[in-house]
Design an enzyme around this catalytic site. Sequence first.
Site, PDB file in Angstrom:
ATOM      1  N   LYS A   1       0.965  -1.074   0.222  1.00 42.14           N
ATOM      2  CA  LYS A   1       0.009   0.077   0.105  1.00 42.14           C
ATOM      3  C   LYS A   1       0.866   1.330   0.018  1.00 42.14           C
ATOM      4  CE  LYS A   1      -3.610   2.130   2.809  1.00 42.14           C
ATOM      5  NZ  LYS A   1      -4.592   1.856   4.110  1.00 42.14           N
TER       6      LYS A   1
ATOM      7  N   SER B   1      -9.526   1.959   3.160  1.00 39.96           N
ATOM      8  CA  SER B   1      -8.674   2.809   2.338  1.00 39.96           C
ATOM      9  C   SER B   1      -7.642   2.005   1.491  1.00 39.96           C
ATOM     10  CB  SER B   1      -7.838   3.978   2.930  1.00 39.96           C
ATOM     11  OG  SER B   1      -7.110   3.282   4.051  1.00 39.96           O
TER      12      SER B   1
ATOM     13  N   SER C   1      -9.878  -0.149   7.355  1.00 35.23           N
ATOM     14  CA  SER C   1      -9.246   0.067   5.872  1.00 35.23           C
ATOM     15  C   SER C   1      -8.641  -1.355   5.376  1.00 35.23           C
ATOM     16  CB  SER C   1      -8.406   1.044   6.131  1.00 35.23           C
ATOM     17  OG  SER C   1      -8.998   2.407   5.856  1.00 35.23           O
TER      18      SER C   1
END
Lengths: 69, 462
Positions: free
Chosen positions: B78, B153, B177
């Site tokens: 990420k 996210s 997330s």
Amino acid sequence: MAEPPKPWMTREQFVAAMQRAGLTLATRQIDELHRASEHIGNLVNRVHAFETDPLTSAPAIMFKRPLAP
Amino acid sequence: MTGALTIAAAADLIARRKLSPVELTKMQLDRIARLDPTLHAFVCVTAERALADAKKAEATIMAGKSAGPLLGIPIAHKDIFNTRGIPTTAHSRLLQNHVPENDATVAARLADAGTVMLGKLAAHEFAWGGPSFDLPWPPARNPWDPACFTGGSSSGSGAAVAAGLVLGCTGSDTGGSIRMPASLCGVSGFKPSYGLCSAAGVFPLAPTLDHPGPMAWTVEDCAILLQAMAGHDPQDPASADRTLLDYRRELERPISGLRIGFVRHFHEDDASVSDAVKRALNDAVVVFRSLGAEVRDVALPHLADWGACGMIILVAEAHALHEKWLKTRIHEYGEIFRDRVAMGALLSAADYLAAQRMRTELCKAFAEVMRNVDLLLCAAMPDGAPAMGEVTKMGTFEKPNFSFPFNVAGAPALALRAGFNDRGMPLGMQLAGRPFEDAAVLRAGYQYERATGWVRQRPAMT
């Protein structure tokens, strides 16, 4: 008939808070975010309505003190 | 070979010299070139670095050195995890040119385990808010239906695993997330106990709620990644110094006799879910009972209490982190993150501390319930992925989500696939445990996954 909910913060109070924080917002943004701030107000009210004991409910700041069983 | 392999399967083939890490990496890069123009899961593909990593892994194998389960396995991070010499943007214009000098601790540990780094994955800006269309990179798309939301996210992480672009990846979870995109993209996502995986070098959102963790196609793969990621790190002041178990070996222990508390009131009374999610949860109860677990209803504090507590802490901590840039570079933020984090200006120190005191009480209530059960089972999302256009900017403040309780409690929580809805979109569910009993959560998830076989179905586009 139930009274309508009181606004959490007036538009003037909202603008003052944003100015204090140094945030520059356009008028359209102010209108939109002031409306949306009601949701934050609901969350804040729920937090303050939750019963905690000032003697035992220490703030759970977990830095350097991870939760342990 | 299609490239849609699990880590466990690929590791076995690599160890037996039936699969070359270089060939596997080339297949993954081809797959990214073919599918990512539709999915936008990557913000940066590091093909040169990946091939160099793969050649190194292959040399280790050919030298007859012992191979761990991550040697030669293609993964990605990420884009809030620092990667030395490779841009780390937090998916924001503010950090578009940020090139870190060091790896995040978990990125370094995964590299040390022999993984191959394919690149950096899309996120919601600064790990909160989205999908956004006003940032330098487009939002990731759901491989089960590219018109649909990935969740976030860790949006690129969910999409990349679901499409088989990577075999595993990192994610981070402050209020869901990892688990929300895992549910909506039909993959496994594990939020470890608070402090189990170092957050050093991971751009923070709300430091007392932030949890780095793994995402992969199966629970077994999450356990393999967790083994490399977990462990004490003096660079992270919240890092826990605890003895680690062999998470993969623990998966095989039977779950008969395990006591599972079903938090039915979360989705039946406190919030609503689709009929498909209700059915999936009820079916999961039947599966766990058939595996010998004891399942009974339990009551935690109202979901809205967990949500209010978590959200006030998140907004206050995020605002404090961004305060300086909000004053000087506000126009560089995307609209969603900017408007959400601006709400922190309305909070007082008393509000924040009231939320942290409330957290103490919620944690006590959680611990009390966990005296009588070993695990919790509950909903992960109200339904399968919605269309991109149905996600609203301030919706996150309006309804509590099912993930926050376990960030507030610092407890391990796993999202895994529990079925499909009538649109063919995957549905998730959550299993959670006591802090630092991560192995029990993974074990129950693994055995459920094996008993149901949901993971055999991949998105049609792959």
